[in-house]
Scaffold this motif. Structure first.
Motif, PDB file in Angstrom:
ATOM      1  N   ALA A  21       0.838  -1.202   0.000  1.00  0.00           N
ATOM      2  CA  ALA A  21       0.000   0.000   0.000  1.00  0.00           C
ATOM      3  C   ALA A  21       0.872   1.252   0.000  1.00  0.00           C
ATOM      4  CB  ALA A  21      -0.905  -0.001   1.228  1.00  0.00           C
ATOM      5  N   LEU A  22       1.942   1.239   0.752  1.00  0.00           N
ATOM      6  CA  LEU A  22       2.881   2.360   0.795  1.00  0.00           C
ATOM      7  C   LEU A  22       3.510   2.573  -0.583  1.00  0.00           C
ATOM      8  CD1 LEU A  22       4.323   4.356   2.773  1.00  0.00           C
ATOM      9  CD2 LEU A  22       6.094   2.633   2.979  1.00  0.00           C
ATOM     10  N   LYS A  23       3.870   1.481  -1.233  1.00  0.00           N
ATOM     11  CA  LYS A  23       4.485   1.546  -2.564  1.00  0.00           C
ATOM     12  C   LYS A  23       3.496   2.130  -3.578  1.00  0.00           C
ATOM     13  CE  LYS A  23       6.349  -2.021  -5.161  1.00  0.00           C
ATOM     14  NZ  LYS A  23       7.014  -3.307  -5.311  1.00  0.00           N
ATOM     15  N   ARG A  24       2.230   1.696  -3.486  1.00  0.00           N
ATOM     16  CA  ARG A  24       1.203   2.206  -4.399  1.00  0.00           C
ATOM     17  C   ARG A  24       0.981   3.712  -4.187  1.00  0.00           C
ATOM     18  NH1 ARG A  24      -2.611  -1.263  -2.528  1.00  0.00           N
ATOM     19  NH2 ARG A  24      -1.730  -3.282  -2.899  1.00  0.00           N
ATOM     20  N   THR A  25       0.993   4.150  -2.927  1.00  0.00           N
ATOM     21  CA  THR A  25       0.775   5.553  -2.613  1.00  0.00           C
ATOM     22  C   THR A  25       1.901   6.412  -3.177  1.00  0.00           C
ATOM     23  OG1 THR A  25      -0.001   4.736  -0.491  1.00  0.00           O
ATOM     24  CG2 THR A  25       0.085   7.074  -0.728  1.00  0.00           C
ATOM     25  N   VAL A  26       3.121   5.930  -3.060  1.00  0.00           N
ATOM     26  CA  VAL A  26       4.271   6.675  -3.574  1.00  0.00           C
ATOM     27  C   VAL A  26       4.203   6.760  -5.102  1.00  0.00           C
ATOM     28  CG1 VAL A  26       6.788   6.621  -3.824  1.00  0.00           C
ATOM     29  CG2 VAL A  26       5.742   6.124  -1.613  1.00  0.00           C
ATOM     30  N   LYS A  27       3.826   5.672  -5.764  1.00  0.00           N
ATOM     31  CA  LYS A  27       3.734   5.664  -7.227  1.00  0.00           C
ATOM     32  C   LYS A  27       2.648   6.622  -7.714  1.00  0.00           C
ATOM     33  CE  LYS A  27       5.456   1.311  -9.027  1.00  0.00           C
ATOM     34  NZ  LYS A  27       5.101   0.049  -9.637  1.00  0.00           N
ATOM     35  N   SER A  28       1.487   6.605  -7.049  1.00  0.00           N
ATOM     36  CA  SER A  28       0.365   7.424  -7.512  1.00  0.00           C
ATOM     37  C   SER A  28       0.619   8.908  -7.268  1.00  0.00           C
ATOM     38  CB  SER A  28      -0.932   6.991  -6.840  1.00  0.00           C
ATOM     39  OG  SER A  28      -0.857   7.208  -5.444  1.00  0.00           O
ATOM     40  N   SER A  29       1.388   9.263  -6.252  1.00  0.00           N
ATOM     41  CA  SER A  29       1.659  10.671  -5.969  1.00  0.00           C
ATOM     42  C   SER A  29       2.804  11.229  -6.816  1.00  0.00           C
ATOM     43  CB  SER A  29       1.969  10.873  -4.487  1.00  0.00           C
ATOM     44  OG  SER A  29       3.189  10.239  -4.162  1.00  0.00           O
ATOM     45  N   ALA A  30       3.540  10.352  -7.475  1.00  0.00           N
ATOM     46  CA  ALA A  30       4.680  10.833  -8.288  1.00  0.00           C
ATOM     47  C   ALA A  30       4.288  11.298  -9.651  1.00  0.00           C
ATOM     48  CB  ALA A  30       5.708   9.694  -8.431  1.00  0.00           C
TER      49      ALA A  30
END
Length: 93
Positions: A84-93
């Motif tokens: 979930a943390l990885k997905r959040t970082v990808k979507s905010s980039a």
């Protein structure tokens, strides 16, 4: 490469394990970078203590968990938090 894996501690016929971050070229009970938790499979139910914040840090730095550690992380929900943390970082980039 850094691996998150188990290091054996405990007496003969009474194994317990530390979950550690260590260089993949080190032997099983060799020098570790950091202790991330504790696992005792002999108790009923198995005892496990995890430093979730530090495990998530090492995973975000590219550390690879071994199969056994990965199953423990999945069982206690840490792996889902990492994804979930990885997905959040990808979507905010």
């Amino acid at each position: 490469m850094v691996k998150i894996r188990l290091t054996r501690i405990g007496a003969k016929n009474s194994p317990a394990y530390r979950i550690v971050a260590m260089d993949s070229r080190e032997p099983r009970d060799g020098k570790h970078l950091e202790i991330l938790g504790y696992y005792d499979p002999k108790t009923d139910p198995a005892t496990i203590q995890l430093k979730e914040e530090r495990i998530l840090y090492w995973l975000s730095q590219g550390a690879q968990p071994t199969d056994t550690v990965l199953s423990l992380l999945k069982e206690y929900g840490v792996w889902d938090k990492f994804l979930a943390l990885k997905r959040t970082v990808k979507s905010s980039a």
